[in-house]
Design an enzyme around this catalytic site. Structure first.
Site, PDB file in Angstrom:
ATOM      1  N   SER A 107       0.834  -1.194   0.000  1.00  0.00           N
ATOM      2  CA  SER A 107       0.000   0.000   0.000  1.00  0.00           C
ATOM      3  C   SER A 107       0.876   1.254   0.000  1.00  0.00           C
ATOM      4  O   SER A 107       1.650   1.462  -0.929  1.00  0.00           O
ATOM      5  CB  SER A 107      -0.960  -0.054   1.198  1.00  0.00           C
ATOM      6  OG  SER A 107      -1.977   0.908   1.067  1.00  0.00           O
ATOM      7  N   ASP A 214      -9.995  -4.650  -4.494  1.00  0.00           N
ATOM      8  CA  ASP A 214      -9.342  -3.665  -3.631  1.00  0.00           C
ATOM      9  C   ASP A 214     -10.022  -2.317  -3.840  1.00  0.00           C
ATOM     10  O   ASP A 214      -9.888  -1.702  -4.897  1.00  0.00           O
ATOM     11  CB  ASP A 214      -7.855  -3.580  -3.975  1.00  0.00           C
ATOM     12  CG  ASP A 214      -7.068  -2.710  -3.004  1.00  0.00           C
ATOM     13  OD1 ASP A 214      -7.680  -1.873  -2.311  1.00  0.00           O
ATOM     14  OD2 ASP A 214      -5.838  -2.868  -2.954  1.00  0.00           O
ATOM     15  N   HIS A 244      -7.873  -5.468   0.032  1.00  0.00           N
ATOM     16  CA  HIS A 244      -6.641  -4.684  -0.005  1.00  0.00           C
ATOM     17  C   HIS A 244      -5.409  -5.429   0.507  1.00  0.00           C
ATOM     18  O   HIS A 244      -4.325  -5.284  -0.034  1.00  0.00           O
ATOM     19  CB  HIS A 244      -6.836  -3.395   0.787  1.00  0.00           C
ATOM     20  CG  HIS A 244      -5.678  -2.452   0.723  1.00  0.00           C
ATOM     21  ND1 HIS A 244      -5.116  -2.041  -0.476  1.00  0.00           N
ATOM     22  CD2 HIS A 244      -4.955  -1.846   1.705  1.00  0.00           C
ATOM     23  CE1 HIS A 244      -4.111  -1.209  -0.225  1.00  0.00           C
ATOM     24  NE2 HIS A 244      -3.991  -1.083   1.077  1.00  0.00           N
TER      25      HIS A 244
END
Length: 269
Positions: A107, A214, A244
């Protein structure tokens, strides 16, 4: 839970906590770069897989995150965070000189890892990006256009189809459960542009992992950034239905298998 050691480094903006998952005789080093609002301690599962594969694993808590110094979730300049991650890599290399180094970024950590690879790619043997904030990510611009940042924390349900993951995240006192902050959003916007214009990583092997459900970092925007960063040479693995955090998903064993197969193809010996 794997055995861990704790270190403290002098970071660019104060003390940086570094978690180590040791290996008695490692054949490579893995550096885990965590995402926004969380901390390296959430990567025990990944670390167990990597130590079982022969790695000594290290993970810093970024400034404003976890056990490190700084106002919570405030990152004014991601270049400083990249420098801190490099200091954690120096810590690992000092303990285990001469070993290959693998960088794993999730991320926001994917953005940091991408920039690290642009600055220090010659020191890396492989780069793994999971749900990376790279390419076209509309959230910073959308929030910065508002007069006030809304108090909308990350939804635990967006992380994984496994409800236990969301429950643990919601109960974790080291996770930030409040709104995003303007300086961090501004730094995101600047660094997305910096990575976009700073070239690809050449022949560095790159594995891209992403869930196709996601909703925090949508897949199409990341695809643009990964293609540019890798010069079209990335190995990609998209997981149907995954959200995610693919390392915490219901099919995480398949994800871990992809990581280990990539490393077996990539690392010497």
């Amino acid at each position: 839970m794997p055995h861990v050691r704790e270190h403290t480094l002098d970071g660019t903006r104060g003390p940086v906590a570094v978690r180590e998952w040791p290996h008695p005789a490692p054949r490579y080093l893995a550096l885990v770069v965590h995402g926004y609002g969380e901390h390296a301690g959430r990567y025990d599962g990944l670390a167990a897989v990597l130590t079982g594969h022969g790695a000594a694993v290290y993970g810093p808590d970024h400034v404003g995150h976890g056990r490190s110094a700084g106002e919570r979730v405030v990152i004014e300049d991601f270049e400083d965070v990249v420098t801190d991650v490099h200091r954690a890599a120096d810590l690992a290399r000092a303990a285990h000189p001469g070993l290959p180094l693998v960088l794993v970024g999730h991320s926001m950590g994917g953005l940091i890892a991408a920039r690290y690879a642009q600055r220090y790619g010659v020191e890396l043997s492989a780069l793994i990006l999971s749900g990376p904030v790279i390419g076209d990510w509309a959230l910073p611009g959308r929030l910065l256009a508002l007069p006030e940042i809304p108090d909308t924390p990350v939804s635990p349900a967006a992380l994984s189809r496994d409800p236990a993951v969301g429950a643990a995240y919601a109960a974790d006192p080291l996770v930030w459960h409040g709104p995003m902050k303007r300086p961090t959003l501004e730094a995101f916007a600047r660094t997305l542009e910096t990575v976009a214009r700073s070239g690809d990583v050449g022949a560095l092997p790159l594995l891209w992992l992403h869930g196709d459900d996601d909703r925090l970092v949508p897949l199409p925007g990341s695809r643009t950034g990964v293609a540019r960063l890798a010069g079209g040479r990335a190995t990609e693995r998209i997981f149907p239905g995954a959200r995610h955090e693919v390392f915490h998903e219901t099919d995480k064993e398949e994800v871990f298998g992809e990581v280990l197969r990539f490393l077996d193809r990539t690392l010497p010996g």
